[in-house]
Every structure is written in structure tokens, then in C-alpha cells.
Design a protein around this motif. Sequence first.
Motif, PDB file in Angstrom:
ATOM      1  N   PRO A  69     -33.732  48.796   7.048  1.00  0.00           N
ATOM      2  CA  PRO A  69     -33.935  47.341   7.103  1.00  0.00           C
ATOM      3  C   PRO A  69     -32.995  46.631   6.120  1.00  0.00           C
ATOM      4  CG  PRO A  69     -36.032  48.496   6.863  1.00  0.00           C
ATOM      5  CD  PRO A  69     -34.949  49.511   6.691  1.00  0.00           C
ATOM      6  N   GLU A  70     -32.568  45.462   6.500  1.00  0.00           N
ATOM      7  CA  GLU A  70     -31.666  44.654   5.671  1.00  0.00           C
ATOM      8  C   GLU A  70     -32.265  44.431   4.278  1.00  0.00           C
ATOM      9  OE1 GLU A  70     -28.576  42.379   4.266  1.00  0.00           O
ATOM     10  OE2 GLU A  70     -28.607  43.537   6.113  1.00  0.00           O
ATOM     11  N   ILE A  71     -33.556  44.213   4.201  1.00  0.00           N
ATOM     12  CA  ILE A  71     -34.204  43.953   2.915  1.00  0.00           C
ATOM     13  C   ILE A  71     -34.059  45.155   1.981  1.00  0.00           C
ATOM     14  CG2 ILE A  71     -36.517  44.703   3.625  1.00  0.00           C
ATOM     15  CD1 ILE A  71     -37.594  42.307   1.998  1.00  0.00           C
ATOM     16  N   GLU A 102     -34.553  39.789  -9.395  1.00  0.00           N
ATOM     17  CA  GLU A 102     -33.956  39.798  -8.057  1.00  0.00           C
ATOM     18  C   GLU A 102     -34.777  40.669  -7.108  1.00  0.00           C
ATOM     19  OE1 GLU A 102     -31.246  38.997  -4.920  1.00  0.00           O
ATOM     20  OE2 GLU A 102     -31.842  37.942  -6.744  1.00  0.00           O
ATOM     21  N   LEU A 103     -35.218  41.829  -7.561  1.00  0.00           N
ATOM     22  CA  LEU A 103     -36.035  42.697  -6.713  1.00  0.00           C
ATOM     23  C   LEU A 103     -37.368  42.025  -6.357  1.00  0.00           C
ATOM     24  CD1 LEU A 103     -35.351  46.212  -8.264  1.00  0.00           C
ATOM     25  CD2 LEU A 103     -34.569  45.344  -6.044  1.00  0.00           C
ATOM     26  N   GLU A 104     -37.951  41.327  -7.307  1.00  0.00           N
ATOM     27  CA  GLU A 104     -39.197  40.605  -7.018  1.00  0.00           C
ATOM     28  C   GLU A 104     -38.960  39.547  -5.949  1.00  0.00           C
ATOM     29  OE1 GLU A 104     -40.283  39.230 -10.926  1.00  0.00           O
ATOM     30  OE2 GLU A 104     -41.420  41.055 -11.360  1.00  0.00           O
ATOM     31  N   ARG A 105     -37.839  38.845  -6.051  1.00  0.00           N
ATOM     32  CA  ARG A 105     -37.506  37.809  -5.068  1.00  0.00           C
ATOM     33  C   ARG A 105     -37.313  38.440  -3.685  1.00  0.00           C
ATOM     34  NH1 ARG A 105     -33.654  36.017  -2.355  1.00  0.00           N
ATOM     35  NH2 ARG A 105     -32.028  37.321  -3.206  1.00  0.00           N
ATOM     36  N   GLY A 109     -40.111  38.774   0.570  1.00  0.00           N
ATOM     37  CA  GLY A 109     -39.858  38.630   2.000  1.00  0.00           C
ATOM     38  C   GLY A 109     -40.126  39.883   2.806  1.00  0.00           C
ATOM     39  N   GLY A 110     -40.658  40.920   2.179  1.00  0.00           N
ATOM     40  CA  GLY A 110     -40.831  42.197   2.866  1.00  0.00           C
ATOM     41  C   GLY A 110     -42.239  42.459   3.353  1.00  0.00           C
ATOM     42  N   ASP A 111     -42.333  43.425   4.239  1.00  0.00           N
ATOM     43  CA  ASP A 111     -43.660  43.874   4.670  1.00  0.00           C
ATOM     44  C   ASP A 111     -44.216  44.816   3.595  1.00  0.00           C
ATOM     45  OD1 ASP A 111     -42.765  46.582   5.085  1.00  0.00           O
ATOM     46  OD2 ASP A 111     -42.202  46.126   7.150  1.00  0.00           O
ATOM     47  N   PRO A 112     -45.478  45.238   3.720  1.00  0.00           N
ATOM     48  CA  PRO A 112     -46.078  46.073   2.665  1.00  0.00           C
ATOM     49  C   PRO A 112     -45.301  47.359   2.363  1.00  0.00           C
ATOM     50  CG  PRO A 112     -47.797  45.187   4.058  1.00  0.00           C
ATOM     51  CD  PRO A 112     -46.497  44.815   4.707  1.00  0.00           C
ATOM     52  N   ASP A 113     -44.775  48.037   3.385  1.00  0.00           N
ATOM     53  CA  ASP A 113     -43.997  49.259   3.137  1.00  0.00           C
ATOM     54  C   ASP A 113     -42.720  48.958   2.369  1.00  0.00           C
ATOM     55  OD1 ASP A 113     -45.828  50.935   4.352  1.00  0.00           O
ATOM     56  OD2 ASP A 113     -44.831  50.853   6.310  1.00  0.00           O
ATOM     57  N   GLU A 114     -42.044  47.883   2.755  1.00  0.00           N
ATOM     58  CA  GLU A 114     -40.816  47.491   2.057  1.00  0.00           C
ATOM     59  C   GLU A 114     -41.131  47.088   0.622  1.00  0.00           C
ATOM     60  OE1 GLU A 114     -38.448  45.867   6.008  1.00  0.00           O
ATOM     61  OE2 GLU A 114     -39.749  44.508   4.876  1.00  0.00           O
ATOM     62  N   GLN A 115     -42.225  46.380   0.432  1.00  0.00           N
ATOM     63  CA  GLN A 115     -42.615  45.976  -0.923  1.00  0.00           C
ATOM     64  C   GLN A 115     -42.906  47.190  -1.796  1.00  0.00           C
ATOM     65  OE1 GLN A 115     -45.814  43.209  -0.245  1.00  0.00           O
ATOM     66  NE2 GLN A 115     -44.407  41.495   0.094  1.00  0.00           N
ATOM     67  N   ARG A 116     -43.534  48.227  -1.236  1.00  0.00           N
ATOM     68  CA  ARG A 116     -43.796  49.449  -2.003  1.00  0.00           C
ATOM     69  C   ARG A 116     -42.479  50.133  -2.382  1.00  0.00           C
ATOM     70  NH1 ARG A 116     -48.328  49.633   1.096  1.00  0.00           N
ATOM     71  NH2 ARG A 116     -47.385  50.748   2.830  1.00  0.00           N
ATOM     72  N   GLY A 119     -40.918  48.166  -4.997  1.00  0.00           N
ATOM     73  CA  GLY A 119     -41.710  48.356  -6.221  1.00  0.00           C
ATOM     74  C   GLY A 119     -41.312  49.617  -6.965  1.00  0.00           C
ATOM     75  N   SER A 120     -40.920  50.657  -6.233  1.00  0.00           N
ATOM     76  CA  SER A 120     -40.445  51.892  -6.878  1.00  0.00           C
ATOM     77  C   SER A 120     -39.173  51.618  -7.656  1.00  0.00           C
ATOM     78  CB  SER A 120     -40.175  52.974  -5.831  1.00  0.00           C
ATOM     79  OG  SER A 120     -41.361  53.340  -5.190  1.00  0.00           O
ATOM     80  N   LEU A 121     -38.296  50.816  -7.093  1.00  0.00           N
ATOM     81  CA  LEU A 121     -37.057  50.456  -7.795  1.00  0.00           C
ATOM     82  C   LEU A 121     -37.379  49.634  -9.039  1.00  0.00           C
ATOM     83  CD1 LEU A 121     -34.818  49.460  -4.743  1.00  0.00           C
ATOM     84  CD2 LEU A 121     -34.804  51.629  -5.999  1.00  0.00           C
ATOM     85  N   GLU A 122     -38.310  48.698  -8.907  1.00  0.00           N
ATOM     86  CA  GLU A 122     -38.716  47.878 -10.053  1.00  0.00           C
ATOM     87  C   GLU A 122     -39.286  48.754 -11.164  1.00  0.00           C
ATOM     88  OE1 GLU A 122     -41.269  44.537  -9.044  1.00  0.00           O
ATOM     89  OE2 GLU A 122     -40.192  44.297  -7.157  1.00  0.00           O
ATOM     90  N   HIS A 123     -40.069  49.754 -10.786  1.00  0.00           N
ATOM     91  CA  HIS A 123     -40.663  50.654 -11.776  1.00  0.00           C
ATOM     92  C   HIS A 123     -39.583  51.385 -12.572  1.00  0.00           C
ATOM     93  CE1 HIS A 123     -43.492  53.416 -13.589  1.00  0.00           C
ATOM     94  NE2 HIS A 123     -42.745  54.421 -13.175  1.00  0.00           N
ATOM     95  N   ILE A 124     -38.573  51.847 -11.887  1.00  0.00           N
ATOM     96  CA  ILE A 124     -37.475  52.541 -12.580  1.00  0.00           C
ATOM     97  C   ILE A 124     -36.771  51.573 -13.527  1.00  0.00           C
ATOM     98  CG2 ILE A 124     -35.246  53.684 -12.269  1.00  0.00           C
ATOM     99  CD1 ILE A 124     -36.425  54.772  -9.591  1.00  0.00           C
ATOM    100  N   LEU A 125     -36.561  50.339 -13.085  1.00  0.00           N
ATOM    101  CA  LEU A 125     -35.923  49.352 -13.963  1.00  0.00           C
ATOM    102  C   LEU A 125     -36.800  49.055 -15.181  1.00  0.00           C
ATOM    103  CD1 LEU A 125     -34.236  46.731 -11.604  1.00  0.00           C
ATOM    104  CD2 LEU A 125     -33.155  48.478 -13.030  1.00  0.00           C
ATOM    105  N   MET A 126     -38.100  49.015 -14.995  1.00  0.00           N
ATOM    106  CA  MET A 126     -38.993  48.779 -16.132  1.00  0.00           C
ATOM    107  C   MET A 126     -38.886  49.917 -17.144  1.00  0.00           C
ATOM    108  SD  MET A 126     -40.265  45.831 -15.782  1.00  0.00           S
ATOM    109  CE  MET A 126     -41.516  45.830 -17.031  1.00  0.00           C
TER     110      MET A 126
END
Length: 143
Positions: A69-71, A102-105, A109-116, A119-126
Motif C-alpha cells: 500500500p502507498e501508505i 511524520e509517522l503519526e500523521r 490515514g491508514g486502516d488498523p493493519d497499516e496503523q499497527r 506503530g512498529s516503526l514508531e516504536h523503533i524510533l522511540m
Amino acid sequence: MDYPEFEAEFKQVYEAILNGRGDRDLSADAARLSALAAQIDDEDDREDAYLEVSVIESAAARGLAEPPPEIIMRAREAYTEAVRDDGTDAERLTRAEQGIRELERIADGGDPDEQRAIGSLEHILMMLIGALRDDAMTDRTER
């Protein structure tokens, strides 16, 4: 193996996905990339590599006709920029914090699977942000 070597192999497969893949066996590519990732000495780089393998595994699970997906592609680009390891620790910290925003933004726009997945990418950044802040505190106390 080091991460840049892995990244070169990953990019070849990822480009094939973006360009229509043809009759490529993505399951075999994912297994090969996973084996390469396991050989990376640096733990953080190895975790990044496994995350990238998951992108290929996702593409394989969706089937050959459907590109990522583009997202997810936008999120991966934002993540890649955020984890660049050039510059000072302060510059890297700023980039990582901007990456989280940027990842939060993008995830909004994503569906629940895309958001998860994002979220994994955000976790690594944290985790990166925490490590960079710890390094900054250590540098201050050593002075």
C-alpha cells in the motif's frame, strides 16, 4: 555481514516489488533476506533488517499482483530518513523526533493493519530517541 550489504540486497527485492515483480518468488526472497539479516552483528541494525524483511513477507502474503500500500511505502520512506545515522547526536535526535511526528500523521490515514505496521516503526524510533537522549545525558555527566 553489515547493514549496508543487507540494504543493497533488500533494495533489489523492494524495487522488483515496486516495478511489478513479474514471476518473482517473494517467499524465497524473504527467507534469503531473513538469513542475511541473522548474520548482521549490530543488534539495532539486525532489528532494522528484520523489519525490512517483514515488508517483503507482507508483500508475499498479499500475492504477486498487489504492491505494498502507498501508505506503507510513505511510512517506510519517513522511517528511513528518521533513522539516518549521519550528523551529530542532536541532529539525529531531531530527525528521529520529526520522524515520529511524520509517522503519526501518515498512520492517521491508514486502516488498523497499516496503523499497527506504522506503530512498529514508531516504536523503533522511540527506542532510538531514548538511546540518543541517554547518550546525551552520559556526555553531560562525563564533563
